[in-house]
Design a protein around this motif. Sequence first.
Motif, PDB file in Angstrom:
ATOM      1  N   UNK A 195      -1.304  -1.534  -5.391  1.00 60.77           N
ATOM      2  CA  UNK A 195      -2.353  -1.249  -4.417  1.00 60.77           C
ATOM      3  C   UNK A 195      -2.363  -2.222  -3.245  1.00 60.77           C
ATOM      4  N   UNK A 196      -2.407  -3.523  -3.538  1.00 60.57           N
ATOM      5  CA  UNK A 196      -2.516  -4.502  -2.460  1.00 60.57           C
ATOM      6  C   UNK A 196      -1.292  -4.469  -1.538  1.00 60.57           C
ATOM      7  N   UNK A 199      -1.559  -1.394   0.641  1.00 58.43           N
ATOM      8  CA  UNK A 199      -2.625  -1.519   1.627  1.00 58.43           C
ATOM      9  C   UNK A 199      -2.181  -2.401   2.791  1.00 58.43           C
ATOM     10  N   UNK A 200      -1.462  -3.473   2.485  1.00 61.45           N
ATOM     11  CA  UNK A 200      -0.934  -4.338   3.541  1.00 61.45           C
ATOM     12  C   UNK A 200       0.024  -3.541   4.429  1.00 61.45           C
ATOM     13  N   UNK A 201       0.907  -2.772   3.802  1.00 57.77           N
ATOM     14  CA  UNK A 201       1.896  -1.990   4.546  1.00 57.77           C
ATOM     15  C   UNK A 201       1.242  -0.946   5.445  1.00 57.77           C
ATOM     16  N   UNK A 202       0.091  -0.426   4.996  1.00 58.46           N
ATOM     17  CA  UNK A 202      -0.573   0.632   5.753  1.00 58.46           C
ATOM     18  C   UNK A 202      -1.801   0.149   6.509  1.00 58.46           C
ATOM     19  N   UNK A 203      -1.982  -1.160   6.599  1.00 58.16           N
ATOM     20  CA  UNK A 203      -3.080  -1.770   7.347  1.00 58.16           C
ATOM     21  C   UNK A 203      -4.441  -1.261   6.869  1.00 58.16           C
ATOM     22  N   UNK A 204      -4.653  -1.366   5.550  1.00 54.46           N
ATOM     23  CA  UNK A 204      -5.900  -0.952   4.924  1.00 54.46           C
ATOM     24  C   UNK A 204      -6.536  -2.165   4.249  1.00 54.46           C
ATOM     25  N   UNK A 205      -7.819  -2.339   4.422  1.00 59.23           N
ATOM     26  CA  UNK A 205      -8.523  -3.470   3.823  1.00 59.23           C
ATOM     27  C   UNK A 205      -8.626  -3.306   2.307  1.00 59.23           C
ATOM     28  N   UNK A 206      -8.594  -4.416   1.595  1.00 61.64           N
ATOM     29  CA  UNK A 206      -8.790  -4.437   0.149  1.00 61.64           C
ATOM     30  C   UNK A 206     -10.060  -5.218  -0.151  1.00 61.64           C
ATOM     31  N   UNK A 207     -11.032  -4.551  -0.766  1.00 60.76           N
ATOM     32  CA  UNK A 207     -12.267  -5.205  -1.192  1.00 60.76           C
ATOM     33  C   UNK A 207     -12.192  -5.370  -2.701  1.00 60.76           C
ATOM     34  N   UNK A 208     -12.073  -6.612  -3.150  1.00 63.53           N
ATOM     35  CA  UNK A 208     -11.965  -6.892  -4.587  1.00 63.53           C
ATOM     36  C   UNK A 208     -13.368  -7.009  -5.174  1.00 63.53           C
ATOM     37  N   UNK A 209     -13.619  -6.272  -6.249  1.00 67.31           N
ATOM     38  CA  UNK A 209     -14.910  -6.360  -6.909  1.00 67.31           C
ATOM     39  C   UNK A 209     -14.717  -6.761  -8.371  1.00 67.31           C
ATOM     40  N   UNK A 274      -3.977 -13.988  -2.374  1.00 67.21           N
ATOM     41  CA  UNK A 274      -3.097 -13.065  -1.657  1.00 67.21           C
ATOM     42  C   UNK A 274      -3.715 -12.715  -0.302  1.00 67.21           C
ATOM     43  N   UNK A 275      -2.953 -12.839   0.788  1.00 74.87           N
ATOM     44  CA  UNK A 275      -3.515 -12.547   2.115  1.00 74.87           C
ATOM     45  C   UNK A 275      -3.914 -11.091   2.290  1.00 74.87           C
ATOM     46  N   UNK A 276      -3.433 -10.201   1.407  1.00 69.78           N
ATOM     47  CA  UNK A 276      -3.795  -8.791   1.511  1.00 69.78           C
ATOM     48  C   UNK A 276      -5.186  -8.484   1.017  1.00 69.78           C
TER      49      UNK A 276
END
Length: 326
Positions: A195-196, A199-209, A274-276
Amino acid sequence: MMQSSLFPKTERQVSKLGFGAFGLKGVFGSFDESEAIGAMHYCWDQGVNFLDTARHYGESETIVGKALKSWSGDAPFIATKAECIGPATQWGVPEDVEACFPKGHITREAEISLRELGIDCIDLFQMHLYWPNWGVEGYWLDELNALQEQGKVKAIGVSMPDQRHDAALPLVMSGRIQSVQAVFNIFDPTPLDCLIPMCVENDVAVLARCVLDEGGLTGFLSKDTEFSESDFRADYFDQGPRSLYLEKVEGLRKFLPGHAGSLAALALKFVTKHPGVTTALSSMNLREHAEANVAAMEEEPLSDEVFTEIRYHHRWIHNFYSSKSL
């Protein structure tokens, strides 16, 4: 200084630590509203400018609205979610999108959120559920896009059920959304696998919960800890069973104090390494929790070696949410 990252496809810098408002529903015990508002103000003052709430979180949007009204600093980044309806009461049971988000429902939810929060535009509006059988287009996405076009919503995203984060990949790769929210913590680092990076490859934010695994990763739990019936965690830690959970947490103490000041700090430093990962959400409606989390983010980052050891040798994949409702 609070660490930050650029929210994809926007010009907003958001804090790597985010205020999770699930606790404002009272699921972790009773709380004083004025103290919760004070905790929010403290967080915003410390640079924790990302707040995530939901229509489903009881009176949370109303409380956040009061905090915003009495706040005189820079406007925080506000994320909320449209509540699903119908039979979708279990995290792990796929349903048709029409049953969860019938036509017009997402739009109505956004209007209610805007009113309760007392704002003109929501920075991020998420669907509180997504299943890949819904595809990557449809009336539900058209409604989200319409809200963007009307200036009522800036970014759109989805929150994934339990540990099914990989189910978001088709939507991530479609380029139609700006964020994905998913369970990610020391015990479940699997978003790092697919996932992460996607998301980085597609410029999508990752919100970790669930970054502290409902508090279990802070080390507060003991064999004698009891919860009220209204507490979300009343039977959560006993599905493992609890003795095994405590054993897994105990195995993390080897990293203290050399690599983290506390178990909570270790958990937060792991998920933000992770920067993503755009932001890591943690319930902070209690001032003491907010202060501890802010302090943790001021520590030195984990070394690559420790991060790798934790990722591969302390993962314990479990899903204790199967009996929990959205």
